[in-house]
Design a protein around this motif. Sequence first.
Motif, PDB file in Angstrom:
ATOM      1  N   PRO A  90      -9.859  -0.376   2.197  1.00  0.00           N
ATOM      2  CA  PRO A  90     -10.140   0.852   1.439  1.00  0.00           C
ATOM      3  C   PRO A  90      -9.760   0.717  -0.036  1.00  0.00           C
ATOM      4  CG  PRO A  90      -9.054   1.384   3.499  1.00  0.00           C
ATOM      5  CD  PRO A  90      -9.009  -0.111   3.376  1.00  0.00           C
ATOM      6  N   ILE A  91      -8.639   0.042  -0.305  1.00  0.00           N
ATOM      7  CA  ILE A  91      -8.201  -0.093  -1.690  1.00  0.00           C
ATOM      8  C   ILE A  91      -9.157  -1.016  -2.457  1.00  0.00           C
ATOM      9  CG2 ILE A  91      -6.328  -0.906  -3.163  1.00  0.00           C
ATOM     10  CD1 ILE A  91      -4.397   0.009  -0.967  1.00  0.00           C
TER      11      ILE A  91
ATOM     12  N   VAL B  93       1.416  -0.127 -10.384  1.00  0.00           N
ATOM     13  CA  VAL B  93       2.383  -0.135  -9.287  1.00  0.00           C
ATOM     14  C   VAL B  93       2.548  -1.548  -8.718  1.00  0.00           C
ATOM     15  CG1 VAL B  93       2.772   0.639  -6.926  1.00  0.00           C
ATOM     16  CG2 VAL B  93       2.127   2.272  -8.677  1.00  0.00           C
TER      17      VAL B  93
ATOM     18  N   LEU C  44     -12.234   0.899  -3.299  1.00  0.00           N
ATOM     19  CA  LEU C  44     -11.972   1.840  -4.392  1.00  0.00           C
ATOM     20  C   LEU C  44     -11.973   1.132  -5.743  1.00  0.00           C
ATOM     21  CD1 LEU C  44     -10.022   4.864  -4.621  1.00  0.00           C
ATOM     22  CD2 LEU C  44      -8.868   3.072  -5.838  1.00  0.00           C
TER      23      LEU C  44
ATOM     24  N   TYR D 153      -7.862   9.345  -1.274  1.00  0.00           N
ATOM     25  CA  TYR D 153      -9.113   9.376  -2.039  1.00  0.00           C
ATOM     26  C   TYR D 153     -10.009   8.204  -1.654  1.00  0.00           C
ATOM     27  CZ  TYR D 153     -12.257   9.006  -6.017  1.00  0.00           C
ATOM     28  OH  TYR D 153     -13.366   8.901  -6.799  1.00  0.00           O
ATOM     29  N   ALA D 154      -9.411   7.035  -1.439  1.00  0.00           N
ATOM     30  CA  ALA D 154     -10.189   5.861  -1.051  1.00  0.00           C
ATOM     31  C   ALA D 154     -10.965   6.137   0.233  1.00  0.00           C
ATOM     32  CB  ALA D 154      -9.263   4.658  -0.868  1.00  0.00           C
ATOM     33  N   TRP D 155     -10.332   6.876   1.153  1.00  0.00           N
ATOM     34  CA  TRP D 155     -11.017   7.174   2.418  1.00  0.00           C
ATOM     35  C   TRP D 155     -12.126   8.194   2.264  1.00  0.00           C
ATOM     36  CZ3 TRP D 155     -11.377   4.450   6.655  1.00  0.00           C
ATOM     37  CH2 TRP D 155     -10.406   3.494   6.903  1.00  0.00           C
TER      38      TRP D 155
ATOM     39  N   ASP E 131       4.137   9.425  -7.834  1.00  0.00           N
ATOM     40  CA  ASP E 131       3.214   9.609  -6.724  1.00  0.00           C
ATOM     41  C   ASP E 131       3.163  11.049  -6.229  1.00  0.00           C
ATOM     42  OD1 ASP E 131       1.509   9.020  -4.681  1.00  0.00           O
ATOM     43  OD2 ASP E 131       3.065   8.293  -3.341  1.00  0.00           O
TER      44      ASP E 131
ATOM     45  N   PRO F 152       0.820  -1.215   0.000  1.00  0.00           N
ATOM     46  CA  PRO F 152       0.000   0.000   0.000  1.00  0.00           C
ATOM     47  C   PRO F 152       0.854   1.266   0.000  1.00  0.00           C
ATOM     48  CG  PRO F 152      -0.753  -1.513   1.687  1.00  0.00           C
ATOM     49  CD  PRO F 152       0.548  -2.047   1.177  1.00  0.00           C
TER      50      PRO F 152
ATOM     51  N   VAL G 249     -10.110  15.337  -7.515  1.00  0.00           N
ATOM     52  CA  VAL G 249     -10.554  14.817  -6.219  1.00  0.00           C
ATOM     53  C   VAL G 249     -11.160  15.937  -5.372  1.00  0.00           C
ATOM     54  CG1 VAL G 249      -9.691  13.925  -4.022  1.00  0.00           C
ATOM     55  CG2 VAL G 249      -8.994  12.843  -6.149  1.00  0.00           C
TER      56      VAL G 249
ATOM     57  N   TYR H 197      -5.996  -2.979   3.535  1.00  0.00           N
ATOM     58  CA  TYR H 197      -6.428  -3.327   2.184  1.00  0.00           C
ATOM     59  C   TYR H 197      -7.886  -3.035   1.849  1.00  0.00           C
ATOM     60  CZ  TYR H 197      -1.939  -5.050   0.936  1.00  0.00           C
ATOM     61  OH  TYR H 197      -0.615  -5.091   0.622  1.00  0.00           O
TER      62      TYR H 197
ATOM     63  N   THR I 167       1.527   2.262  -3.533  1.00  0.00           N
ATOM     64  CA  THR I 167       0.457   2.866  -4.304  1.00  0.00           C
ATOM     65  C   THR I 167       0.361   4.326  -3.916  1.00  0.00           C
ATOM     66  OG1 THR I 167      -1.220   2.412  -2.663  1.00  0.00           O
ATOM     67  CG2 THR I 167      -0.888   0.733  -4.310  1.00  0.00           C
ATOM     68  N   SER I 168      -0.161   5.109  -4.826  1.00  0.00           N
ATOM     69  CA  SER I 168      -0.135   6.551  -4.652  1.00  0.00           C
ATOM     70  C   SER I 168      -0.783   6.994  -3.347  1.00  0.00           C
ATOM     71  CB  SER I 168      -0.832   7.200  -5.828  1.00  0.00           C
ATOM     72  OG  SER I 168      -1.097   8.544  -5.536  1.00  0.00           O
ATOM     73  N   PHE I 169      -0.101   7.914  -2.703  1.00  0.00           N
ATOM     74  CA  PHE I 169      -0.580   8.571  -1.503  1.00  0.00           C
ATOM     75  C   PHE I 169      -1.967   9.164  -1.745  1.00  0.00           C
ATOM     76  CE2 PHE I 169      -0.097  11.919   1.735  1.00  0.00           C
ATOM     77  CZ  PHE I 169       0.385  11.130   2.744  1.00  0.00           C
ATOM     78  N   LEU I 170      -2.085   9.860  -2.858  1.00  0.00           N
ATOM     79  CA  LEU I 170      -3.323  10.534  -3.212  1.00  0.00           C
ATOM     80  C   LEU I 170      -4.468   9.532  -3.340  1.00  0.00           C
ATOM     81  CD1 LEU I 170      -3.981  13.450  -3.820  1.00  0.00           C
ATOM     82  CD2 LEU I 170      -3.540  13.015  -6.219  1.00  0.00           C
ATOM     83  N   ILE I 171      -4.152   8.370  -3.933  1.00  0.00           N
ATOM     84  CA  ILE I 171      -5.172   7.342  -4.124  1.00  0.00           C
ATOM     85  C   ILE I 171      -5.660   6.816  -2.784  1.00  0.00           C
ATOM     86  CG2 ILE I 171      -5.531   4.978  -4.945  1.00  0.00           C
ATOM     87  CD1 ILE I 171      -3.752   5.635  -7.300  1.00  0.00           C
ATOM     88  N   ARG I 172      -4.711   6.616  -1.850  1.00  0.00           N
ATOM     89  CA  ARG I 172      -5.100   6.083  -0.547  1.00  0.00           C
ATOM     90  C   ARG I 172      -5.989   7.068   0.199  1.00  0.00           C
ATOM     91  NH1 ARG I 172       0.270   4.900   2.039  1.00  0.00           N
ATOM     92  NH2 ARG I 172       1.105   6.105   0.321  1.00  0.00           N
TER      93      ARG I 172
ATOM     94  N   CYS J 186      -7.463   5.540 -10.705  1.00  0.00           N
ATOM     95  CA  CYS J 186      -6.700   5.055  -9.552  1.00  0.00           C
ATOM     96  C   CYS J 186      -6.456   3.555  -9.666  1.00  0.00           C
ATOM     97  CB  CYS J 186      -7.450   5.363  -8.255  1.00  0.00           C
ATOM     98  SG  CYS J 186      -7.541   7.114  -7.879  1.00  0.00           S
TER      99      CYS J 186
END
Lengths: 294, 262
Positions: free
Chosen positions: B22-23, B243, B26, A133-135, B200, A123, B224, B20, A126-131, B236
Motif C-alpha cells: 500500500p505504501i 520519517v 501511494l 489513506y493508502a488503503w 502523527d 510502517p 482526505v 509495504y 509512518t503516519s497512521f493517517l497516511i496508511r 504523504c
Amino acid sequence: MKPGSRFARLFPAIPYLWLILFFLIPFAIVLRMALSDADTAIPPYSPHFQGVSELGAFLSALDLENFRLIASDDLYWRSYLTSLRIAALTTLAALAIGYPLAYAMAAAPRRWQGVLIVLVILPFWTSFLIRVYAWIGILRPDGLLDSALLWLGLTAEPLRLLNTEAAVLIGMVYSYLPFMVLPLFASLQKLDRTLLEAAADLGATPSRAFLSVTLPLSLPGILAGSALVFIPAIGEFVIPDLLGGPDTTMIGKALWTEFFSNRDWPLASAVAVVLLVVLVLPLMLLQRARGAAA
Amino acid sequence: MKRLGPGLVLALVAGFAFLYLPIVALVAYSFNGSRLVTVWGGFSTRWYGALLSNQPLLDAAWLSLRLAFVSATLASVLGTLAALALARHGRFAGRTLFSGMVLAPLVMPEVITGLSLLLLFVSLDIGRGFWTVTIAHATLGLGFAAIVVQARLARFDTSLEEAARDLGATPLVTFFTVTLPLIAPGVAAAWMLAFTLSLDDLVIASFTTGPGATTLPMRLYSAVRLGVSPEINAACTLLIGAVALVVICASLLLKRERFARG
C-alpha cells in the motif's frame, strides 16, 4: 545513586505530578462531566459537582441520565457491539497473519532479525493517517484492488469494498499488525529450539510438536499481542471514519460525533466512561501477560 | 541456523508485501502526471510543485514540526525521569499507581485521552492552542519515552555510578557525567519516537487544539475526507521520506552504540 539524596528524590516527583495533573485528574473530570446535564452554555454543560463540600448534595442529585440514555438508545448499544465485534475480528485476523510472520522471523538467521524487526516497525512509524489513506486508493471503486482483480480475471465485477466493514477490517489489521508481530516475535525468539528437537526425537510429528510445545510456550506473546491490538482497536476513530460506511459506526466515532457535531459534552463523557469499563478486562489481561513475560 | 523452509519464506514475503505494497502504491501515484487517480499519466513531479504553493498546508506542517519538537523534548525529559524513578527507586509511595499511569497512555484509546485533556483545559480555563496540544502530546509521549529509556537502564552497569560517587562526585555531577552519557542513545531514540508520535497524531490534537493552531494531520484529514488527490499523495510521500530518514538514523545510532559496547 543513593535513594536518600534530595536530587534522587526529585526524579519520581516531577513526572508523577505531571501524570496526576494531566492524566489522573482529567479522568475524574470526565466522570464528573458524564454526571452533568447537557446545556447550551459554553462550555456546554452544567456540572452537578463543584467541590468536596457539595458531596452530599451531589450524591443525592446524582444524575445517571446520560448513562440511561446510552443504555436505552439503540445507536450506542449497536456502536459498542460493532466495536467489540470489529476489534475481536481484527485481533483474530492479525493473529492469523502475524503468527506465521513472527514465526518465520524468529526462525530466520540471527543477522537478519534486526533488519526484519526494523521492517516491521517502519510502517508503524509512518503516519497512521497516511496508511489509512493508502488503503482508500486501493479499495475505492476503480481503485487498485478492483482494477487488478478485473485485469487478472479473478472477479467478474468490481468488489467495491470501500465504505464496508471489510474495508474497516483490512485497515485495522494493517494498522495494528506490528503490535501483534513484535510481542509474538519476542516470545517465539526466546523459545528453546532444543525442546522441538526433543519432541521430534520422542516421535512427535512437526504439527504435534508445534501444538504441544511451540504454541503453549508462545501463549504470553499471543496474549500480549492480542491485548495490544484489541484495546486500541475498540476505541478506534480514524479507520472506521475514513474506510467504513453507515453500518460500521464504532464507539470512538460515536463519541467523536457526540462531541464535535452534537456538542453534547456530558453524553460524550458518559460514552467514554462506558468504553473505559469495557476496557478494564483486556487491560487486566495485558497486565498479566506483561507479568508473565517479565 | 538452518535455512528457512519454503513455507516460512512465503510467510515472510506475504507478510511484508501486505505491509509495504500500500505504501509503495501511494508513493508511486504521487508521481502520476494525471489528476485522475485511476489513470497513469506518465512520470511527473508537478504535485510536489503544487504543494509548495499550498500555503495553509505549509503553515500546518511548520506548526506540526515546532509542536513535535517542543513536545518530544518535554516527553523525553519527563520520560527519562520516570524511567529512572521506576528503575532505581525500588519502592516508593504510590509506585503501582505511577507505573500504571506511565503505561496507560500507550494503550488508552485516543478519543478518551483527547476528551479528558480537553475537559481539564476547559476546567482550568486555559486558552486552547499550541501549548495545550504540546502538553497533550508530551503526556502521550512520556510513556513511550519511559519504556525506551527503561530498556536502556536495565542493561546499565550501576557500579560505574557507584565508582563516581566513591570518587567524590555529587549526585548531580554523577548524573551528568556518567548516567546521562551512557543512556544518551536511549534518550535520543525516545525523543525521536515522541517526535513522530506527535507529528502523527490527529485525534488528541483535534480535541485539545484551538483556533489558529491547525496541525498537519488535521489539514490532511480534512483533505482526505474530500477524496483522493495526487497532491495528498505527494504530501504523504514527503512525510514518509522524513520519517524513514529519522528511523534509519535512530537504528544506526542504536547499532553504533551496540558496536561500541563490543
